[in-house]
Enzyme design. Structure first.
Site, short mmCIF file in Angstrom:
data_model
loop_
_atom_site.label_atom_id
_atom_site.label_comp_id
_atom_site.label_asym_id
_atom_site.label_seq_id
_atom_site.Cartn_x
_atom_site.Cartn_y
_atom_site.Cartn_z
N THR A 15 0.81 -1.22 0.00
CA THR A 15 0.00 0.00 0.00
C THR A 15 0.84 1.27 0.00
OG1 THR A 15 -1.76 -1.13 1.17
CG2 THR A 15 -1.75 1.25 1.35
N ASP A 60 1.24 -6.80 -4.30
CA ASP A 60 0.44 -6.78 -3.08
C ASP A 60 0.99 -7.96 -2.28
OD1 ASP A 60 -2.83 -6.04 -2.21
OD2 ASP A 60 -1.75 -7.69 -1.27
N SER A 62 -0.09 -10.03 -0.36
CA SER A 62 -0.91 -11.26 -0.32
C SER A 62 -0.45 -12.23 -1.41
CB SER A 62 -2.39 -10.95 -0.54
OG SER A 62 -2.73 -9.75 0.04
N ASP A 93 0.26 -6.89 4.83
CA ASP A 93 -0.49 -8.14 5.06
C ASP A 93 0.41 -9.32 5.41
OD1 ASP A 93 -2.83 -6.84 4.66
OD2 ASP A 93 -3.18 -7.58 2.62
N THR A 163 3.79 -9.41 14.66
CA THR A 163 2.61 -9.99 14.01
C THR A 163 1.62 -8.88 13.72
OG1 THR A 163 1.03 -11.83 14.20
CG2 THR A 163 1.38 -10.56 16.19
N CYS A 274 -3.02 -18.49 21.09
CA CYS A 274 -3.07 -17.24 21.86
C CYS A 274 -2.04 -16.26 21.29
CB CYS A 274 -2.75 -17.49 23.32
SG CYS A 274 -3.92 -18.58 24.13
#
Ligand code: ASP
Length: 339
Positions: A15, A60, A62, A93, A163, A274
């Protein structure tokens, strides 16, 4: 007068450099360079000098694959001796995967490699891109952190501890199990005691071949048959996303499938679903049963670090025993044993 530092900027897509198109934002060749050329602060004498290398195939993130991690690693290796630090502009991403992967691919790294991107493109009026870009270039030139890092807003994080935690907030990343490496405020505080030690050997690239790896997330209702299908075929390793401190159903047919897979030589790494905390398979009978089946502990690794470490270890010339041992050891600051 001290010499102006130099920074190599690799623009892989994402982006940060995208332009608006009919179907939403998309990467457009030359667009980011043109935006940066108009950005007067980047020419300020207090900024490091930079060279921007825009990749031929802007992605991108992804669409990224392990092959693209290798492209970035090879590019940085080729330019390693000529610059004080490196910035990798990347889509957010899958940025935590790429940053984690690079931390394993680049062995004995002695200079900062800072991944950054943004949730809104640089050309927009209200954007996180400007702050992330300026802070990354400054830190890459000056901070001397010998690690692959990820910068988001005012936080410099260890790449293999980070993350993505938000699809919309500017503070899009977190490092739930390790402190930030530097904090940018009125003063920039570089927390040297948290960094990896400076290497004694020159940096070398230890690449990937094409291992077959899977990511398996448990869910209430997963049947032994589904698990068997997920672990079948030419698979060599898997990250098993378990509950809590590393628990899974202790149904004997479920455990038998895991045991058979481990006996076939699969490296199965237990990571918790978690966000924060560590696997401890001794905590509950259900966790102990996994350990007995041959599953190894991923401790407090992020799923991104565990998956990319698996790719990397499976690409080295190692026995299954050595892979299992190294998987549970701290190699690049990615895990805390017994955490
Ligand atoms: N889809 C974009 C990418 O990862 C999102 C971003 O850059 O923030 O490339």
């Amino acid at each position: 007068m001290s010499q102006r530092k130099s920074v190599y900027i690799a623009y892989t897509g994402g982006t940060i450099g995208m332009a608006a198109g009919d179907r939403g934002y998309l990467p457009r060749p030359g667009f980011l360079g043109a935006q940066m050329a108009r950005f007067s602060v980047l020419k300020d004498a207090r900024m490091p000098r930079y060279d921007l290398h825009e990749y031929d195939n802007l992605l991108d993130s992804s669409n990224m694959t392990p092959r693209d991690w290798m492209v970035i690693a090879e590019d940085l290796t080729r330019n390693y001796d000529r610059y004080d630090g490196f910035v990798v502009l990347h889509g957010t991403d899958t940025m935590a995967y790429s940053a984690s992967a690079l931390s394993f691919l680049l062995r004995d790294l002695g200079k900062p490699v800072i991944f950054t991107g943004s949730q809104v493109p640089l050309f927009e009026l209200r954007t996180d891109a400007r702050e992330n870009l300026i802070n990354s270039i400054l830190l890459a030139g000056d901070c001397g952190v010998p690690e692959v890092c990820l910068l988001v807003r005012h936080r410099l994080l260890r790449g293999n501890r980070s993350t993505k935690v938000s699809a919309s907030r500017f503070m899009a990343f977190d490092s739930p199990n390790y402190h930030e490496l530097a904090s940018v405020g009125v003063e920039t505080v570089v927390h040297r005691e948290r960094h990896l030690r400076h290497p004694e050997n020159p940096m070398t690239l230890h690449g990937l071949n094409d291992p077959q790896v899977a990511d398996v997330r448990l869910f209430p209702g997963i049947t032994p048959k589904i698990l068997e299908q997920l672990l079948s075929g030419p698979l060599q390793g898997a990250v098993l996303h378990t509950y809590g401190v590393g628990n899974a159903p202790d149904d004997p047919s479920f455990l038998r499938i895991l045991r058979d897979a481990c006996d076939r030589g699969l490296v199965i790494v237990n990571c918790t679903q978690c966000l924060e905390g560590s696997v401890d398979m001794s905590g509950y009978a259900t966790g102990n049963a996994l350990a007995d089946a041959g599953v190894i502990s991923g401790w407090d690794m992020t799923p991104e670090a565990a998956l990319t470490k698996l790719y990397w270890l499976l690409s080295q010339d190692l026995s299954v025993e050595d892979m299992r041992r190294l998987m549970q050891q701290d190699l690049r600051g990615e895990l805390t044993v017994g955490s």
